[in-house]
Write a protein that holds these residues in place. Structure first.
Motif: not given
Length: 191
Positions: A23-27, A55-61, A65-72, A186-189
């Motif tokens: 699982a990795a964190n993305y900005a 702004e927001g973050t994504v956790q993606f594996d 095949k799981t993940g979490k997203v928060e976009i403000v 959306i694109e996340t790094i």
């Protein structure tokens, strides 16, 4: 027998740890992320706008095949290209940006088609009300960016919401539609 059970338990622990490591964190990359909306205008044309600040973050594996997203989203950053229209959208009749300065999409359910994300399900909080929302992926990919020298994941997502579920009722009596199409590029790094 005891040695075998210990070996199996140790192997299971290592495998569980390996899955968590993937699982990795993305900005959110604000230069490649846009939240726009479309709503009909008296059946003649389509009003469009976007939110310039988010702004927001994504956790993606991908393996699990799981993940979490928060976009403000900063609701006062709404931009239609017309200053008077922006002011009206920010007013208490619509987004009420003074009282509700942000809208938030939070999700923890990713659906896949093969190895590509096909949907992300969660909730949208707008005007202090939270409703379930599913974003459909029209496009999704991960790649190694030659520009930022890291993995980038993202896509084009969309959904249609009923704005009256959030208490945004302005113009309903005049025939303005209640359904609003949301488009999220959306694109996340990877961090």
């Amino acid at each position: 027998m005891r040695f075998s059970l210990l070996s199996v338990a140790a192997a299971a622990t290592l495998l569980a740890g390996a899955t968590q490591v993937q699982a990795a964190n993305y900005a959110i990359d604000p230069a490649h992320t846009f939240v726009t909306f479309e709503i009909g205008h008296f059946g003649t044309s389509t009003n469009r706008g976007r939110f310039d600040k988010k702004e927001g973050t994504v956790q993606f594996d991908r393996a699990a095949k799981t993940g979490k997203v928060e976009i403000v989203i900063d609701t006062a950053s709404i931009n239609t290209g017309t200053a008077p229209f922006n002011k009206h959208l920010q007013s208490a009749e619509l987004f009420d940006s003074a009282k509700f300065p942000t809208a938030t999409f939070a999700a923890d359910k990713f659906s896949f088609s093969g190895d590509k994300v096909s949907e992300v399900s969660g909730t949208l909080t707008l005007l202090g009300k939270t409703q379930p929302v599913t974003l459909k992926a029209n496009n999704f990919n991960c790649y190694d960016s030659p520009m930022v020298k890291r993995e980038v994941c993202g896509g084009d997502f969309e959904t249609t919401i009923d704005r009256t579920q959030f208490g945004m009722n302005y113009g309903i009596d005049w025939g303005f539609p209640k359904n609003v199409r949301l488009l999220i590029q959306i694109e996340t790094i990877k961090q």
